[in-house]
Design an enzyme around this catalytic site. Structure first.
Site, PDB file in Angstrom:
ATOM      1  N   GLU A  98       4.206  -5.893   7.040  1.00  0.00           N
ATOM      2  CA  GLU A  98       3.727  -5.254   5.808  1.00  0.00           C
ATOM      3  C   GLU A  98       4.263  -3.825   5.729  1.00  0.00           C
ATOM      4  OE1 GLU A  98       3.027  -5.191   2.953  1.00  0.00           O
ATOM      5  OE2 GLU A  98       0.898  -5.488   2.513  1.00  0.00           O
ATOM      6  N   ASP A  99       4.416  -3.332   4.516  1.00  0.00           N
ATOM      7  CA  ASP A  99       4.921  -1.962   4.362  1.00  0.00           C
ATOM      8  C   ASP A  99       3.886  -0.923   4.762  1.00  0.00           C
ATOM      9  OD1 ASP A  99       3.262  -2.523   2.180  1.00  0.00           O
ATOM     10  OD2 ASP A  99       4.754  -2.062   0.648  1.00  0.00           O
ATOM     11  N   ASP A 102      -3.388   0.397   3.633  1.00  0.00           N
ATOM     12  CA  ASP A 102      -4.067   1.452   2.886  1.00  0.00           C
ATOM     13  C   ASP A 102      -5.572   1.177   2.952  1.00  0.00           C
ATOM     14  OD1 ASP A 102      -4.241   3.656   1.100  1.00  0.00           O
ATOM     15  OD2 ASP A 102      -4.102   2.361  -0.641  1.00  0.00           O
ATOM     16  N   PHE A 151       0.376   9.467  -1.672  1.00  0.00           N
ATOM     17  CA  PHE A 151       1.063   8.295  -2.211  1.00  0.00           C
ATOM     18  C   PHE A 151       2.555   8.415  -1.931  1.00  0.00           C
ATOM     19  CE2 PHE A 151       2.747   5.245  -5.194  1.00  0.00           C
ATOM     20  CZ  PHE A 151       1.826   4.211  -5.074  1.00  0.00           C
ATOM     21  N   ARG A 164      11.932   1.910  -5.075  1.00  0.00           N
ATOM     22  CA  ARG A 164      11.971   1.099  -3.854  1.00  0.00           C
ATOM     23  C   ARG A 164      13.224   1.332  -3.025  1.00  0.00           C
ATOM     24  NH1 ARG A 164       7.841  -2.750  -3.949  1.00  0.00           N
ATOM     25  NH2 ARG A 164       7.395  -3.669  -5.975  1.00  0.00           N
TER      26      ARG A 164
HETATM   27  P1  IMP Z   1      -4.329  -2.198   0.659  1.00  0.00           P
HETATM   28  O1  IMP Z   1      -4.766  -3.575   0.313  1.00  0.00           O
HETATM   29  O2  IMP Z   1      -5.128  -1.141  -0.061  1.00  0.00           O
HETATM   30  O3  IMP Z   1      -4.265  -1.923   2.139  1.00  0.00           O
HETATM   31  O4  IMP Z   1      -2.921  -1.990   0.000  1.00  0.00           O
HETATM   32  C1  IMP Z   1      -1.792  -2.420   0.501  1.00  0.00           C
HETATM   33  C2  IMP Z   1      -0.718  -2.421  -0.556  1.00  0.00           C
HETATM   34  O5  IMP Z   1      -0.887  -1.373  -1.514  1.00  0.00           O
HETATM   35  C3  IMP Z   1       0.600  -2.169   0.099  1.00  0.00           C
HETATM   36  O6  IMP Z   1       1.192  -3.358   0.469  1.00  0.00           O
HETATM   37  C4  IMP Z   1       1.361  -1.443  -0.986  1.00  0.00           C
HETATM   38  O7  IMP Z   1       2.014  -2.379  -1.802  1.00  0.00           O
HETATM   39  C5  IMP Z   1       0.330  -0.730  -1.796  1.00  0.00           C
HETATM   40  N1  IMP Z   1       0.234   0.704  -1.414  1.00  0.00           N
HETATM   41  C6  IMP Z   1      -0.747   1.309  -0.734  1.00  0.00           C
HETATM   42  N2  IMP Z   1      -0.493   2.619  -0.556  1.00  0.00           N
HETATM   43  C7  IMP Z   1       0.698   2.835  -1.143  1.00  0.00           C
HETATM   44  C8  IMP Z   1       1.541   4.008  -1.274  1.00  0.00           C
HETATM   45  O8  IMP Z   1       1.243   5.134  -0.817  1.00  0.00           O
HETATM   46  N3  IMP Z   1       2.697   3.813  -1.941  1.00  0.00           N
HETATM   47  C9  IMP Z   1       3.088   2.615  -2.462  1.00  0.00           C
HETATM   48  N4  IMP Z   1       2.348   1.508  -2.348  1.00  0.00           N
HETATM   49  C10 IMP Z   1       1.155   1.619  -1.693  1.00  0.00           C
HETATM   50 MG    MG Z   2       2.769  -4.414  -0.554  1.00  0.00          MG
END
Ligand code: IMP
Ligand code: MG
Length: 180
Positions: A98-99, A102, A151, A164
Site C-alpha cells: 500500500e502507498d 492514514d 497531505f 501521481r
Molecule cells: P486510510 O483508509 O485513511 O488509511 O487511507 C488510505 C488511502 O487514502 C491511501 O491508500 C491513499 O490513497 C489515501 N491517502 C491517505 N493520505 C493521503 C495523502 O497524504 N496523500 C494522498 N493520498 C492519501
Molecule cells: Mg490508495
C-alpha cells in the site's frame, strides 16, 4: 517540475534507497514458499513495481482496487472493492503493498476480506505511515517512512488524480504563496 504548491518531503533517491532495504529485508523474512504481493490500486503501483524488483526471490504480483477517498483530501469512510484479485491466495504468504496508512480504514477492512481467503499469512508493506491519523488499528510490518500529518502527493500518491507521476514525495500546500 516547479510548482509553488509542492514542497519536497522525501526525495526520489531516499525513496529508492529505502525500497532496496525493504526488498532485502522482506526477502530474508520469506526465504521460501509462495509469496503474493498485492498492489492496492492505484496509489501503490509505483511502490509495487520498485519493491518487486528489489526482492531477491520470485514473487507473484496481483492487483486490487479499493476506494475510500472521494476526489479531495478527506475520506468518505466507505470502502468499496473496485477490482478483485485474479489469483487464489489459499496457502500462500500474502504481502499487501500500500502507498500510505492514514486512518487505517482501508487496510483494516482489507485485512478482514483477505483473511477469509485462507492465506498462510498476511502482512502489510506501506511506503508511508501517518500514525497520528489512525482511527482503526492497523499494523504494517514494513514501513518505508513515518511522516507527519500532512497531505502528500507524488510517487503514486494523488490529489484528485493529479501529481501521481512526480519522482519525489511532496507536501501539497493548501494554498499557493501570493505571487510577487
Ligand atoms: P486510510 O483508509 O485513511 O488509511 O487511507 C488510505 C488511502 O487514502 C491511501 O491508500 C491513499 O490513497 C489515501 N491517502 C491517505 N493520505 C493521503 C495523502 O497524504 N496523500 C494522498 N493520498 C492519501
Ligand atoms: Mg490508495
Amino acid at each position: 517540475m516547479t510548482d509553488p504548491k509542492l514542497r519536497v518531503l522525501i526525495s526520489a533517491e531516499r525513496i529508492h534507497a529505502r525500497i532496496r532495504e525493504l526488498g532485502e529485508q522482506i526477502s530474508r523474512d520469506y526465504p521460501e514458499g509462495r509469496l503474493h504481493m498485492i498492489c492496492i490500486l492505484k496509489g501503490a503501483c509505483f511502490f509495487l513495481t520498485d519493491l518487486a524488483r528489489a526482492m531477491k526471490r520470485d514473487v507473484y504480483v496481483d492487483f486490487m482496487g479499493i476506494s475510500t477517498y472521494g476526489k479531495g483530501k478527506t475520506t468518505s469512510g466507505e470502502v468499496k472493492v473496485t477490482k478483485d484479485l485474479d489469483i487464489s491466495l489459499e496457502g500462500s504468504d500474502v504481502l499487501i503493498v500500500e502507498d500510505i496508512v492514514d486512518s487505517g480504514v482501508t487496510l483494516n477492512y482489507l485485512m478482514h476480506v483477505l483473511e477469509q481467503r485462507r492465506p498462510k499469512s498476511i502482512r502489510i508493506a506501506a511506503l508511508l505511515d501517518k500514525p497520528e491519523r489512525r482511527l482503526r488499528p492497523v499494523h504494517a510490518s514494513y514501513v518505508g517512512f513515518q511522516i507527519p500529518d500532512e497531505f502528500v502527493v507524488g510517487y503514486g500518491l494523488d490529489y484528485a488524480e493529479q501529481y501521481r507521476n512526480l519522482d519525489d514525495i511532496c507536501v501539497l500546500e493548501s494554498s499557493a504563496p501570493a505571487a510577487g
